[in-house]
Design an enzyme around this catalytic site. Sequence first.
Site, PDB file in Angstrom:
ATOM      1  CD  GLU A   1      -2.965  -1.152   2.265  1.00  0.00           C
ATOM      2  OE1 GLU A   1      -2.859  -0.317   3.180  1.00  0.00           O
ATOM      3  OE2 GLU A   1      -3.870  -1.988   2.235  1.00  0.00           O
TER       4      GLU A   1
ATOM      5  CG  ASN B   1      -0.116  -6.628  -1.958  1.00  0.00           C
ATOM      6  OD1 ASN B   1      -0.598  -7.210  -2.930  1.00  0.00           O
ATOM      7  ND2 ASN B   1      -0.624  -6.751  -0.730  1.00  0.00           N
TER       8      ASN B   1
ATOM      9  CG  HIS C   1      -9.181  -6.337   0.931  1.00  0.00           C
ATOM     10  ND1 HIS C   1      -9.453  -7.483   1.645  1.00  0.00           N
ATOM     11  CD2 HIS C   1      -7.858  -6.106   1.072  1.00  0.00           C
ATOM     12  CE1 HIS C   1      -8.333  -7.927   2.199  1.00  0.00           C
ATOM     13  NE2 HIS C   1      -7.347  -7.115   1.868  1.00  0.00           N
TER      14      HIS C   1
ATOM     15  CD  GLU D   1      -3.813  -8.060   1.343  1.00  0.00           C
ATOM     16  OE1 GLU D   1      -4.697  -7.476   1.997  1.00  0.00           O
ATOM     17  OE2 GLU D   1      -2.641  -7.669   1.298  1.00  0.00           O
TER      18      GLU D   1
ATOM     19  CG  ASP E   1     -11.797  -9.794   1.900  1.00  0.00           C
ATOM     20  OD1 ASP E   1     -11.844  -8.775   1.194  1.00  0.00           O
ATOM     21  OD2 ASP E   1     -11.225  -9.814   3.014  1.00  0.00           O
TER      22      ASP E   1
HETATM   23  C1  XIL Z   1      -5.227  -7.415   8.209  1.00  0.00           C
HETATM   24  C2  XIL Z   1      -5.451  -8.712   8.963  1.00  0.00           C
HETATM   25  O1  XIL Z   1      -6.384  -9.500   8.290  1.00  0.00           O
HETATM   26  C3  XIL Z   1      -5.951  -8.397  10.355  1.00  0.00           C
HETATM   27  O2  XIL Z   1      -6.044  -9.593  11.107  1.00  0.00           O
HETATM   28  C4  XIL Z   1      -4.989  -7.415  11.027  1.00  0.00           C
HETATM   29  O3  XIL Z   1      -5.500  -7.039  12.222  1.00  0.00           O
HETATM   30  C5  XIL Z   1      -4.796  -6.179  10.174  1.00  0.00           C
HETATM   31  O4  XIL Z   1      -4.357  -6.563   8.906  1.00  0.00           O
HETATM   32  N1  XIL Z   1      -4.596  -5.156   3.731  1.00  0.00           N
HETATM   33  C6  XIL Z   1      -3.476  -5.896   4.018  1.00  0.00           C
HETATM   34  C7  XIL Z   1      -3.523  -6.946   5.060  1.00  0.00           C
HETATM   35  O5  XIL Z   1      -2.477  -5.777   3.300  1.00  0.00           O
HETATM   36  O6  XIL Z   1      -2.287  -7.141   5.681  1.00  0.00           O
HETATM   37  C8  XIL Z   1      -4.577  -6.642   6.080  1.00  0.00           C
HETATM   38  O7  XIL Z   1      -4.652  -7.725   6.967  1.00  0.00           O
HETATM   39  C9  XIL Z   1      -5.894  -6.356   5.409  1.00  0.00           C
HETATM   40  C10 XIL Z   1      -5.802  -5.141   4.514  1.00  0.00           C
END
Ligand code: XIL
Length: 392
Positions: free
Chosen positions: A172, A214, A250, A279, A281
């Site tokens: 990020e 990322n 996400h 990642e 979801d």
């Molecule tokens: C999140 C985890 O899922 C949580 O358990 C933690 O508290 C915070 O981080 N983007 C990312 C991930 O790159 O590392 C994050 O993961 C979610 C958002």
Amino acid sequence: MPERSREQLGGRRRPWLVVSSLLCTAVAIDGAIAAPECVGGTLRQAADQAGVLVGAAAGSGSIANDALYAETLAAEFSSLTAEGEMKWDHLQREPGVWNFAGADALMAFAEANEMAVRGHTLVWNQRFVDSTPDWVEELTDPTTLRAAMAEHIGMVVGRYAGRVDSWDVVNEPLKTGRSVIWENHFYDVLGIDYIAEAFVLAHAADPSALLFLNEVGISTANARFDAFYQLVVELLEQDVPIHGVGFQGHFFTGVTDPAALEQNLRAFSDLGLVVEITELDIPLVTPDETPENLAIQAQDYANVVSACLAVERCTRVTMWGLTDRHSWINGFLGDGFEPLLLDEEYQPKPAYESFRSTLLVPEPAAPVLRIAGLFVVALMVRRPRSTRPLRL
Ligand code: XIL
């Protein structure tokens, strides 16, 4: 920059996979011979057949305390990402005090189950949620911050050299929720070069690892994507050892534009980079598990998988969590959004089936292979089945 693609990650477009897809089509035409990989099977088996990796973010505590969690993770996924245990604030919460127990346990689990491992993540600093320990945020002298970064990256990447196949070196770089802002502690102290420096350090510690930038929110055509793309181009022009771009995925409000996702993945693939969904979801559109909402979610998952499969160098899709019970979304958005493929009881949802069946759809083969395929089909149809058992 070494050009690598999914072949080097056990990726697709291997000839036997094309033949296998053709045979799958062939038996469907013939209609009388069962082909096990055309029906049933796990996500992992379907991904193997498609020539991509399918991953999940996981935690060592759940693996140790919940046999069903461990069993499901290994059966359904061919790749593993540490959800938190490879982050800076976990590994080195205080300067020089290292805690590798969780990360080592995840690594051992992955190796015992022949899973690939993504390293997540080396440098991640936001105002909002990140993995930078307080003591690092207090380092305002460039030389000291640089030394801390070098120490951390060298230690972590070195420890897992040759075992973690890919690292999210910087996570990020764009500020969350804004279109184009380069603003975090590393940027403030070291300037934009902190990104290039982190990649160089990671490459020195493990020259065999694929190194990723990322990011979230780069799946549509907008100024944020343009700025991110420009950054990647500049890193390549400076010969920075960057090999891949991770699209977090996400998709909080559902995937509305699969064509843009594919186009943006392809933009980096065309630069010779590997791309991954890192990642994934997809929370329900409203926190209400109706058949309609589950069907929308299933379609969204199919769209994401199709977009990846359509792009030559898209090598892996990683789910951010194993089941709806374990998703971070429960803490982030609240209960009821049920964002993953398995429900709270580990049961497959419609999204699981659409994800899996999208992986099983054979890719359109190159014309010459299609002709060869038709030839194979013709031979199979002509031969008496009793004298030619089919082994797939
Ligand atoms: C999140 C985890 O899922 C949580 O358990 C933690 O508290 C915070 O981080 N983007 C990312 C991930 O790159 O590392 C994050 O993961 C979610 C958002």
